[in-house]
Design a protein around this motif. Structure first.
Motif, PDB file in Angstrom:
ATOM      1  N   UNK A  98       0.844  -1.188   0.000  1.00  0.00           N
ATOM      2  CA  UNK A  98       0.000   0.000   0.000  1.00  0.00           C
ATOM      3  C   UNK A  98       0.877   1.235   0.000  1.00  0.00           C
ATOM      4  N   UNK A  99       0.378   2.286  -0.621  1.00  0.00           N
ATOM      5  CA  UNK A  99       1.024   3.587  -0.610  1.00  0.00           C
ATOM      6  C   UNK A  99       0.207   4.475   0.314  1.00  0.00           C
ATOM      7  N   UNK A 103       3.356   9.195   1.563  1.00  0.00           N
ATOM      8  CA  UNK A 103       4.338   8.733   0.593  1.00  0.00           C
ATOM      9  C   UNK A 103       5.066   7.473   1.017  1.00  0.00           C
ATOM     10  N   UNK A 104       4.752   6.938   2.185  1.00  0.00           N
ATOM     11  CA  UNK A 104       5.400   5.708   2.651  1.00  0.00           C
ATOM     12  C   UNK A 104       4.816   4.496   1.939  1.00  0.00           C
ATOM     13  N   UNK A 125       1.595  -8.479   9.123  1.00  0.00           N
ATOM     14  CA  UNK A 125       1.168  -7.095   9.309  1.00  0.00           C
ATOM     15  C   UNK A 125       2.077  -6.192   8.471  1.00  0.00           C
ATOM     16  N   UNK A 126       1.627  -4.988   8.150  1.00  0.00           N
ATOM     17  CA  UNK A 126       2.415  -4.099   7.295  1.00  0.00           C
ATOM     18  C   UNK A 126       3.784  -3.739   7.880  1.00  0.00           C
ATOM     19  N   UNK A 127       4.788  -3.751   7.014  1.00  0.00           N
ATOM     20  CA  UNK A 127       6.117  -3.266   7.371  1.00  0.00           C
ATOM     21  C   UNK A 127       6.430  -2.092   6.446  1.00  0.00           C
ATOM     22  N   UNK A 128       7.196  -1.142   6.931  1.00  0.00           N
ATOM     23  CA  UNK A 128       7.551   0.024   6.139  1.00  0.00           C
ATOM     24  C   UNK A 128       8.744  -0.300   5.255  1.00  0.00           C
ATOM     25  N   UNK A 129       8.621   0.037   3.981  1.00  0.00           N
ATOM     26  CA  UNK A 129       9.690  -0.164   3.013  1.00  0.00           C
ATOM     27  C   UNK A 129      10.433   1.152   2.876  1.00  0.00           C
ATOM     28  N   UNK A 130      11.749   1.102   2.971  1.00  0.00           N
ATOM     29  CA  UNK A 130      12.555   2.307   2.810  1.00  0.00           C
ATOM     30  C   UNK A 130      12.935   2.419   1.340  1.00  0.00           C
TER      31      UNK A 130
END
Length: 176
Positions: A98-99, A103-104, A125-130
């Protein structure tokens, strides 16, 4: 708008509470209105609600529904951490991304070949992509940033798309 699904339904992909396939469009349980986008993966589907939330249903063996477990769901289930603030959704074979409005990029599900972009194992569960963007060369050497830690060279991403076993996003950086 509302969501209708049809076709194969062995893992609950149609979201109508059963596993019976359908040759005609069927209403998805609880999603007769308020949906702005949908994305169908291999055997799961996710919807983006008008409030910016994510609801997914179908196969969940790798956690691709994002609801914190690996049980299939025959009706839409709320993503455990994305009840608002999402602007785009994309489903792959066994992962989803997901966006967010900031902007993450957030991804969850299978990660056998790195499709979550976090360098770790799969996640329910969602993890943040760098997301990294290229920086212009500098005349003096500087240490390279760790691609999995927040830093000043991380840029916002938009839009996002998930393939069968990979993820792609468009960043605002220039391309040479």
């Amino acid at each position: 708008g509302g969501v209708k699904c049809w076709g194969w339904n062995g893992d609950g992909e149609l979201g109508n509470g059963s596993t019976a396939q359908s040759n005609t469009p069927m209403d998805v349980s609880g999603l007769s209105s308020g949906v702005t986008a949908i994305s169908a993966g291999y055997a799961h589907t996710c919807a983006l609600t008008s409030g910016g939330g994510v609801k997914c249903w179908g196969a969940n063996g790798s956690g691709q529904l994002g609801n914190g477990d690996t049980s299939n769901s025959f009706i839409p289930t709320d993503d455990s951490e994305l009840s608002s603030g999402v602007t785009a959704i994309s489903a792959g074979v066994d992962h989803t991304c997901a966006l967010t409005s900031s902007g993450a990029v957030k991804c969850w599900g299978g990660n056998g070949i790195g499709q979550l972009g976090d360098g770790e194992a799969w996640s329910t569960t969602p993890v943040t992509v760098m997301v990294q963007t290229a920086e212009p060369p500098t005349p003096t050497p500087t240490p390279l940033p760790n691609p999995f830690e927040p830093n000043d060279s991380c840029d916002q991403a938009s839009p996002i798309s998930v393939g069968p076993v990979y993820t792609a996003t468009l960043t605002s950086g220039d391309v040479d």
